[in-house]
Design a protein around this motif. Structure first.
Motif, PDB file in Angstrom:
ATOM      1  N   LEU A  23       0.915  -1.378  -0.086  1.00 30.75           N
ATOM      2  CA  LEU A  23      -0.062  -0.149   0.092  1.00 30.75           C
ATOM      3  C   LEU A  23       1.066   1.160  -0.033  1.00 30.75           C
ATOM      4  O   LEU A  23       0.562   2.202  -0.750  1.00 30.75           O
ATOM      5  CB  LEU A  23      -0.904   0.120   1.290  1.00 30.75           C
ATOM      6  N   ILE A  24       1.690   1.129   0.863  1.00 33.45           N
ATOM      7  CA  ILE A  24       2.584   2.339   0.916  1.00 33.45           C
ATOM      8  C   ILE A  24       3.666   2.935  -0.385  1.00 33.45           C
ATOM      9  O   ILE A  24       3.260   3.821  -0.760  1.00 33.45           O
ATOM     10  CB  ILE A  24       3.864   2.281   1.929  1.00 33.45           C
ATOM     11  N   MET A  25       3.877   1.626  -0.789  1.00 33.62           N
ATOM     12  CA  MET A  25       4.769   1.713  -2.253  1.00 33.62           C
ATOM     13  C   MET A  25       3.745   2.132  -3.577  1.00 33.62           C
ATOM     14  O   MET A  25       3.905   2.912  -4.405  1.00 33.62           O
ATOM     15  CB  MET A  25       5.383   0.453  -2.701  1.00 33.62           C
ATOM     16  N   ALA A  26       2.258   1.668  -3.276  1.00 35.94           N
ATOM     17  CA  ALA A  26       1.483   2.092  -4.451  1.00 35.94           C
ATOM     18  C   ALA A  26       1.132   3.572  -4.231  1.00 35.94           C
ATOM     19  O   ALA A  26       0.486   3.964  -5.256  1.00 35.94           O
ATOM     20  CB  ALA A  26       0.378   1.069  -4.192  1.00 35.94           C
TER      21      ALA A  26
ATOM     22  N   LEU B  25      12.501  11.867   2.697  1.00 34.46           N
ATOM     23  CA  LEU B  25      11.789  12.722   1.724  1.00 34.46           C
ATOM     24  C   LEU B  25      10.811  11.943   0.809  1.00 34.46           C
ATOM     25  O   LEU B  25      11.395  11.090   0.331  1.00 34.46           O
ATOM     26  CB  LEU B  25      12.866  13.330   0.978  1.00 34.46           C
ATOM     27  N   SER B  26       9.748  12.418   0.882  1.00 34.52           N
ATOM     28  CA  SER B  26       8.518  11.509   0.072  1.00 34.52           C
ATOM     29  C   SER B  26       7.760  12.597  -0.896  1.00 34.52           C
ATOM     30  O   SER B  26       7.448  13.549  -0.477  1.00 34.52           O
ATOM     31  CB  SER B  26       7.886  10.652   0.820  1.00 34.52           C
ATOM     32  N   GLY B  27       7.348  11.953  -2.011  1.00 34.19           N
ATOM     33  CA  GLY B  27       6.241  12.993  -2.862  1.00 34.19           C
ATOM     34  C   GLY B  27       5.167  11.790  -3.433  1.00 34.19           C
ATOM     35  O   GLY B  27       5.334  10.674  -3.670  1.00 34.19           O
ATOM     36  N   GLY B  28       4.118  12.454  -3.339  1.00 34.92           N
ATOM     37  CA  GLY B  28       2.982  11.446  -3.955  1.00 34.92           C
ATOM     38  C   GLY B  28       2.592  11.718  -5.389  1.00 34.92           C
ATOM     39  O   GLY B  28       3.325  12.801  -5.928  1.00 34.92           O
ATOM     40  N   PRO B  29       1.624  11.397  -5.922  1.00 33.98           N
ATOM     41  CA  PRO B  29       1.129  11.725  -7.153  1.00 33.98           C
ATOM     42  C   PRO B  29       0.878  13.008  -7.514  1.00 33.98           C
ATOM     43  O   PRO B  29       0.364  13.860  -6.319  1.00 33.98           O
ATOM     44  CB  PRO B  29      -0.108  10.881  -7.399  1.00 33.98           C
TER      45      PRO B  29
END
Length: 167
Positions: free
Chosen positions: A77-80, A110-114
């Motif tokens: 879920l996290i990766m998707a 550091l993360s970014g979503g769609p």
């Protein structure tokens, strides 16, 4: 680079492999780094490996997840839902006793979503500071994760906001 020769170096390599697999979004690699029932001598003929509670995981803000099925589903879920993630590990400490190892570290994430509106670029990048404890067990295939527990770190600005909250 030479092959690791000590338990501490091998555990450090396994810990690094875990975070690198997460960064690449390599679910198969992440799954291979977690203990299986067979690694602990549990007969999979009588126990469903997806439900056997041999592993556990706590993501920041999540309840405790137990069993390979729940833990691996959480990473899927996290990766998707994460287009980009990078971990900068600091304060890494490894302790090995027999066939068990404990790694504590700070995950500077550091993360970014769609992208909003289904654009070509990532959504806004977000930084997060998390402390983590990773427990590893020695197996015939090397060191594997037994438990991961991560908790957010409050920053000074978080504490100040809490002070302004009416009682």
């Amino acid at each position: 680079m030479t092959a690791p020769h000590t338990d501490v170096e091998q555990v450090e390599a396994a810990n690094t492999a875990f975070y690198e697999a997460l960064e690449r979004g390599d679910f198969e690699e992440v799954a291979s780094l977690w203990l299986t029932p067979a690694d602990l001598g549990v007969d999979e003929t009588y126990h469903d490996p997806a439900d056997t509670g041999v592993v556990s995981c706590v993501h920041p803000g999540w309840p405790v997840l137990t069993g390979r099925g729940e833990v691996l589903r959480s990473y899927a879920l996290i990766m998707a839902n994460t287009d980009y993630i990078q971990f900068f590990l600091t304060d890494v400490h490894v302790s090995v006793t027999g066939d068990t190892a404990l790694v504590t570290c700070t995950e500077n994430i550091l993360s970014g979503g769609p992208a909003p509106e289904a654009g070509e670029e990532l959504g806004p990048l977000v930084g997060q500071l998390v402390v983590a404890t990773n427990v590893f067990r020695r197996t015939s295939d090397g060191w594997k994760l037994w438990s991961h527990h991560a908790s957010p770190v409050l920053t000074e600005s978080d504490e100040e906001e809490d002070d302004d909250t009416p009682a």
